[in-house]
Enzyme design. Structure first.
Site, PDB file in Angstrom:
ATOM      1  N   ALA A 110      44.210  41.721  38.005  1.00 40.36           N
ATOM      2  CA  ALA A 110      44.151  42.351  38.405  1.00 40.36           C
ATOM      3  C   ALA A 110      42.553  42.595  38.589  1.00 40.36           C
ATOM      4  O   ALA A 110      41.884  43.402  37.700  1.00 40.36           O
ATOM      5  CB  ALA A 110      44.571  42.472  39.985  1.00 40.36           C
ATOM      6  N   PHE A 111      41.542  42.291  39.729  1.00 44.42           N
ATOM      7  CA  PHE A 111      40.060  43.109  39.250  1.00 44.42           C
ATOM      8  C   PHE A 111      40.137  44.813  39.312  1.00 44.42           C
ATOM      9  O   PHE A 111      39.673  45.781  38.686  1.00 44.42           O
ATOM     10  CB  PHE A 111      38.817  42.803  40.385  1.00 44.42           C
ATOM     11  CG  PHE A 111      39.484  43.012  41.426  1.00 44.42           C
ATOM     12  CD1 PHE A 111      40.340  43.262  42.736  1.00 44.42           C
ATOM     13  CD2 PHE A 111      38.439  44.459  41.620  1.00 44.42           C
ATOM     14  CE1 PHE A 111      40.513  44.383  43.931  1.00 44.42           C
ATOM     15  CE2 PHE A 111      38.703  46.223  42.871  1.00 44.42           C
ATOM     16  CZ  PHE A 111      39.549  45.322  43.945  1.00 44.42           C
ATOM     17  N   LYS A 112      40.894  45.282  39.143  1.00 42.63           N
ATOM     18  CA  LYS A 112      41.857  46.653  39.962  1.00 42.63           C
ATOM     19  C   LYS A 112      41.100  47.222  37.919  1.00 42.63           C
ATOM     20  O   LYS A 112      41.047  48.488  37.899  1.00 42.63           O
ATOM     21  CB  LYS A 112      42.845  47.170  40.853  1.00 42.63           C
ATOM     22  CG  LYS A 112      42.471  46.754  42.314  1.00 42.63           C
ATOM     23  CD  LYS A 112      43.419  47.335  43.003  1.00 42.63           C
ATOM     24  CE  LYS A 112      43.401  47.025  44.714  1.00 42.63           C
ATOM     25  NZ  LYS A 112      43.693  45.868  44.940  1.00 42.63           N
ATOM     26  N   ASP A 113      41.999  46.639  37.356  1.00 38.50           N
ATOM     27  CA  ASP A 113      42.205  46.942  35.645  1.00 38.50           C
ATOM     28  C   ASP A 113      39.778  47.816  36.142  1.00 38.50           C
ATOM     29  O   ASP A 113      39.890  48.329  34.476  1.00 38.50           O
ATOM     30  CB  ASP A 113      41.841  45.603  34.546  1.00 38.50           C
ATOM     31  CG  ASP A 113      43.442  45.323  34.902  1.00 38.50           C
ATOM     32  OD1 ASP A 113      44.383  46.496  34.833  1.00 38.50           O
ATOM     33  OD2 ASP A 113      44.072  43.799  35.197  1.00 38.50           O
ATOM     34  N   LEU A 116      40.250  50.550  36.756  1.00 29.40           N
ATOM     35  CA  LEU A 116      41.121  51.705  36.618  1.00 29.40           C
ATOM     36  C   LEU A 116      41.394  51.810  34.608  1.00 29.40           C
ATOM     37  O   LEU A 116      41.687  53.412  34.548  1.00 29.40           O
ATOM     38  CB  LEU A 116      42.562  51.523  36.739  1.00 29.40           C
ATOM     39  CG  LEU A 116      42.417  51.768  38.732  1.00 29.40           C
ATOM     40  CD1 LEU A 116      42.982  51.188  39.079  1.00 29.40           C
ATOM     41  CD2 LEU A 116      42.820  53.273  38.987  1.00 29.40           C
TER      42      LEU A 116
END
Ligand code: PLP
Length: 466
Positions: A110-113, A116
């Protein structure tokens, strides 16, 4: 670079402290006091750079007092080197002048990588320098948790506790969190919904006495400034790939907490020509109701096929409200205090200035499924339900067909196989090779009641030096 609070009362901080602080002491969110601005000529000169080098140019002004240039370059190379695609954020064409930017090629799909993976490295860097330890406490409706855990698994100075709503995240999402080995990783399943988890995190930040003064909390939810910062980069990347900055772009962003799309708004303020930002929501449509009718009002939480956008309030929206109010923290404080009691509106001219850039749409589950099927029929390309909402909203809200429309592809379809099945598409989305054995890995998590003192008690007993 100094950072100030959207509620005007907390002290201004430098980057290191903002990274470690999360919520400001006055309840506000930190934003840069002023933004760097890049000329078209400068942006143009970035064509052809690798993702990591572009990321350096976009982000360095925000961190330069805290991190020497070479260290930051190295950190970015490592961060984006773990992505499973050489372009890091590849574009896929759907139609004439219509694109999806695949932001799901990182370790947790997901784009949160994007944010994060960097945040974990930033934290460990700063904590090593300061000889400090922190406890990360975060709430997740699914994707944040796994991305945060992956981002912190090798951190020496961080214990991470992630709260997820028990039985309300997909099995793939849960396994991505609970199968990561590591003494510093702790998963808590709370018998409540995502907002219950988020509220417990907020309250714990407000009063950290349960930690006995021996360590402090750090935030990884999207209120953390460093996350927003990392998300600005891919707007530049998409634009440069499609003829920017010599033409402007439109973006459609599946959004819940208004983090990802706020990064797009900042990209524009930093000089990138963006003519339209589409806020794409599911039935939890507080942002759509505000954008279409200037009324900001909490409704009941709805559970949808796009769980990572299931929210009642949209925390980062405060950062936009701060700008819409001429950066008057007292006005924002009053507005949001009123908003917690009932519906609020802002002055018409302020609302209209937001409408110049932003459009919005709310997409229900049926239309989400229809869109997954439509795009599969048209392109043999499988969308996850969040991205499908972005594509639907892009198609509904588009202002100018000559402007490239880029939907942010926020998750891999294999994270949400149930929604894909419900859409009636005949193929099953497959997990990428590096995750093919996910269902065989051992899980570790603790189920707790929806009770603040129980959760705080667990954390105070289980961090490294407890
Ligand atoms: C987190 C998430 C979103 C929403 O992002 P915000 O920053 O809250 O706007 C959308 N799609 C997916 C797949 C997510 O994980």
């Amino acid at each position: 670079m100094r950072y100030i609070s959207t509620r005007g009362q907390a002290p201004a901080l430098g980057f290191e402290d903002v990274l470690l602080t999360g919520l400001a002491s006055d309840g506000g969110l930190y934003v840069p006091e002023s933004l760097p601005h890049f000329s078209l000529e400068e942006i143009r000169s970035w064509r052809g750079l690798s993702y990591a080098d572009l990321a350096f140019n976009v982000m360095y002004p925000f961190v330069e007092e805290a991190i020497p240039e070479d260290d930051f370059r190295e950190m970015l190379k490592e961060t984006y080197g773990v992505f499973a695609h050489k372009a890091v954020a590849p574009l896929v064409q759907l139609d004439t002048n219509e694109w999806v930017m695949e932001l799901f090629r990182g370790p947790t799909l997901a784009f949160k990588d994007f944010a994060l993976q960097l945040l974990g490295r930033l934290l460990d860097y700063v904590l090593e320098k300061r000889k400090q330890h922190v406890v990360i406490m975060g709430a997740t409706s699914g994707d944040t948790g796994s991305a945060a855990i992956e981002g912190c698994r090798r951190c020496e100075h961080v214990d991470i506790f992630i709260l997820h709503p028990y039985q309300r995240v997909s099995e793939v999402q849960r396994r991505q969190m609970t199968t990561v080995p590591g003494e510093n990783i702790h998963n808590i399943a709370v018998k409540g919904n995502f907002d219950d988890c988020q509220r417990m995190v907020k309250e714990s930040f407000g009063d950290q006495s349960f930690l006995g003064g021996k360590t402090q909390l750090a935030a990884v939810n999207s209120i953390n400034w460093a996350r927003i910062m990392a998300q600005i980069v891919y707007y530049f990347q998409a634009s440069l790939s499609l003829g920017g900055p010599d033409r402007s772009m439109a973006f459609s962003v599946p959004t819940g907490n208004f983090g990802d799309i706020f990064a797009g708004y900042l990209a524009k303020k930093m000089g990138l020509p963006i003519s339209q930002l589409v806020i794409a929501t599911n039935k939890n449509d507080i942002l759509h109701r505000f954008m279409s009718g200037n009324k900001y009002e909490q409704h009941q939480l709805e559970h949808t096929l796009s769980p990572s956008m299931d929210i009642m309030v949209s925390s980062n929206f405060e950062r936009l409200l701060f700008d819409l109010h001429g950066r008057d923290g007292a006005a924002v404080k009053e507005l949001l205090e009123n908003a917690s009691k009932g519906p609020v509106s802002i002055e018409d001219y302020r609302w209209k200035s937001a409408r110049k850039l932003f459009d919005s749409d709310a997409v229900d589950d049926k239309t989400t499924c229809d869109t997954i099927r439509e795009v599969f029929d048209q392109n043999e390309y499988l969308l996850d339900p969040h991205t499908a909402i972005g594509v639907r909203a892009a198609r509904n809200c588009r202002r100018d067909a000559s402007v490239p429309m880029i939907t942010l592809g926020t998750a891999h379809p294999a994270k949400f196989p149930d929604a894909v099945a419900e859409s009636g598409v005949s193929v099953k989305p497959e997990l990428p090779v590096h995750m093919a054995d996910l269902f065989e890995r051992e899980e570790r998590y603790t189920v707790l009641d929806n009770d603040l003192s129980e959760v705080q008690g667990f954390i105070s007993k289980h961090w490294k030096n407890a």
